[in-house]
Scaffold this motif. Structure first.
Motif, PDB file in Angstrom:
ATOM      1  N   ASP A  56      24.539  18.954  14.359  1.00 28.02           N
ATOM      2  CA  ASP A  56      25.686  19.819  14.638  1.00 28.02           C
ATOM      3  C   ASP A  56      25.509  20.663  15.894  1.00 28.02           C
ATOM      4  O   ASP A  56      25.735  21.874  15.891  1.00 28.02           O
ATOM      5  CB  ASP A  56      25.993  20.705  13.426  1.00 28.02           C
ATOM      6  CG  ASP A  56      27.393  21.289  13.516  1.00 28.02           C
ATOM      7  OD1 ASP A  56      28.255  20.668  14.173  1.00 28.02           O
ATOM      8  OD2 ASP A  56      27.625  22.372  12.942  1.00 28.02           O
ATOM      9  N   HIS A  57      25.110  20.027  16.980  1.00 28.73           N
ATOM     10  CA  HIS A  57      25.059  20.694  18.277  1.00 28.73           C
ATOM     11  C   HIS A  57      26.412  20.483  18.945  1.00 28.73           C
ATOM     12  O   HIS A  57      26.699  19.402  19.441  1.00 28.73           O
ATOM     13  CB  HIS A  57      23.925  20.133  19.142  1.00 28.73           C
ATOM     14  CG  HIS A  57      23.807  20.815  20.451  1.00 28.73           C
ATOM     15  ND1 HIS A  57      24.405  20.322  21.594  1.00 28.73           N
ATOM     16  CD2 HIS A  57      23.185  21.957  20.799  1.00 28.73           C
ATOM     17  CE1 HIS A  57      24.147  21.129  22.604  1.00 28.73           C
ATOM     18  NE2 HIS A  57      23.405  22.133  22.147  1.00 28.73           N
ATOM     19  N   ASP A  58      27.276  21.487  18.887  1.00 26.75           N
ATOM     20  CA  ASP A  58      28.644  21.378  19.396  1.00 26.75           C
ATOM     21  C   ASP A  58      29.365  20.171  18.812  1.00 26.75           C
ATOM     22  O   ASP A  58      30.106  19.459  19.497  1.00 26.75           O
ATOM     23  CB  ASP A  58      28.665  21.316  20.925  1.00 26.75           C
ATOM     24  CG  ASP A  58      28.217  22.619  21.572  1.00 26.75           C
ATOM     25  OD1 ASP A  58      28.446  23.695  20.960  1.00 26.75           O
ATOM     26  OD2 ASP A  58      27.654  22.581  22.669  1.00 26.75           O
ATOM     27  N   GLY A  59      29.131  19.900  17.520  1.00 25.36           N
ATOM     28  CA  GLY A  59      29.803  18.810  16.833  1.00 25.36           C
ATOM     29  C   GLY A  59      29.091  17.467  16.903  1.00 25.36           C
ATOM     30  O   GLY A  59      29.590  16.466  16.396  1.00 25.36           O
ATOM     31  N   TYR A  60      27.937  17.429  17.536  1.00 26.48           N
ATOM     32  CA  TYR A  60      27.180  16.188  17.673  1.00 26.48           C
ATOM     33  C   TYR A  60      25.900  16.240  16.849  1.00 26.48           C
ATOM     34  O   TYR A  60      25.217  17.265  16.800  1.00 26.48           O
ATOM     35  CB  TYR A  60      26.771  15.955  19.132  1.00 26.48           C
ATOM     36  CG  TYR A  60      27.899  15.544  20.026  1.00 26.48           C
ATOM     37  CD1 TYR A  60      28.167  14.202  20.276  1.00 26.48           C
ATOM     38  CD2 TYR A  60      28.705  16.496  20.639  1.00 26.48           C
ATOM     39  CE1 TYR A  60      29.194  13.818  21.108  1.00 26.48           C
ATOM     40  CE2 TYR A  60      29.743  16.125  21.472  1.00 26.48           C
ATOM     41  CZ  TYR A  60      29.984  14.785  21.710  1.00 26.48           C
ATOM     42  OH  TYR A  60      31.017  14.416  22.528  1.00 26.48           O
ATOM     43  N   ASP A  61      25.569  15.119  16.239  1.00 24.48           N
ATOM     44  CA  ASP A  61      24.248  14.879  15.666  1.00 24.48           C
ATOM     45  C   ASP A  61      23.592  13.836  16.561  1.00 24.48           C
ATOM     46  O   ASP A  61      24.278  12.978  17.143  1.00 24.48           O
ATOM     47  CB  ASP A  61      24.341  14.302  14.252  1.00 24.48           C
ATOM     48  CG  ASP A  61      24.956  15.275  13.257  1.00 24.48           C
ATOM     49  OD1 ASP A  61      24.990  16.489  13.540  1.00 24.48           O
ATOM     50  OD2 ASP A  61      25.411  14.804  12.207  1.00 24.48           O
ATOM     51  N   GLY A  62      22.278  13.883  16.662  1.00 24.41           N
ATOM     52  CA  GLY A  62      21.630  12.904  17.523  1.00 24.41           C
ATOM     53  C   GLY A  62      20.155  12.745  17.248  1.00 24.41           C
ATOM     54  O   GLY A  62      19.556  13.499  16.481  1.00 24.41           O
ATOM     55  N   VAL A  63      19.592  11.738  17.900  1.00 19.04           N
ATOM     56  CA  VAL A  63      18.183  11.419  17.758  1.00 19.04           C
ATOM     57  C   VAL A  63      17.638  10.954  19.105  1.00 19.04           C
ATOM     58  O   VAL A  63      18.377  10.374  19.915  1.00 19.04           O
ATOM     59  CB  VAL A  63      17.971  10.338  16.665  1.00 19.04           C
ATOM     60  CG1 VAL A  63      18.607   9.007  17.063  1.00 19.04           C
ATOM     61  CG2 VAL A  63      16.524  10.159  16.323  1.00 19.04           C
TER      62      VAL A  63
END
Length: 128
Positions: free
Chosen positions: A33-40
């Motif tokens: 949830d970084h500004d609406g994003y999940d990532g790897v």
């Protein structure tokens, strides 16, 4: 200079599984949830590069063509053979790359988003 290849996806877990279990990359980090994003972040520790895959509420809009490739160069024949073994064990279909160089110098498959992945057998050939 360091390098990051970033791609948005609707199949984040499938990509994580593919690149960690088949290509043998490691999870170097992740975020939620970084500004609406999940990532790897996936890669090899200390290599100076990594892949970043993100997902959000917005659908990805990909149009890979046969020349969109990620190319990996295993550092030994043993590593190459292990990747090929995992590809075969998982019944991942091979693709025929458009560029004939990659038809001769590696094994090619598609990742879960449909992008081409080449595993070069350069080191496998050199050690024969």
């Amino acid at each position: 200079m360091k390098f990051r290849h970033a791609r948005h996806t609707d199949r984040l877990q499938a990509l994580i599984d593919f690149y960690t279990q088949i290509i043998d990359l490691e999870i170097l980090g992740d975020f939620q949830d970084h500004d609406g994003y999940d990532g790897v972040f996936l890669g090899v520790p200390g290599a100076g590069w990594h892949l970043e895959f993100t997902t959000s509420d917005e659908a990805s809009n990909h149009h890979p063509d046969p020349d969109d490739l990620l190319v990996f160069y295993p550092e030994s024949k043993a590593v190459y053979d292990a990747i090929v073994s995992r590809i075969n064990q998982q019944d991942i279909p091979l693709i025929i790359p458009r560029n004939t160089y990659w038809q001769i110098n590696g094994i090619s498959i598609s990742d879960p988003d449909g992008f081409g992945v080449v595993v070069s057998d350069r080191f496998a050939k050199e050690s024969n």
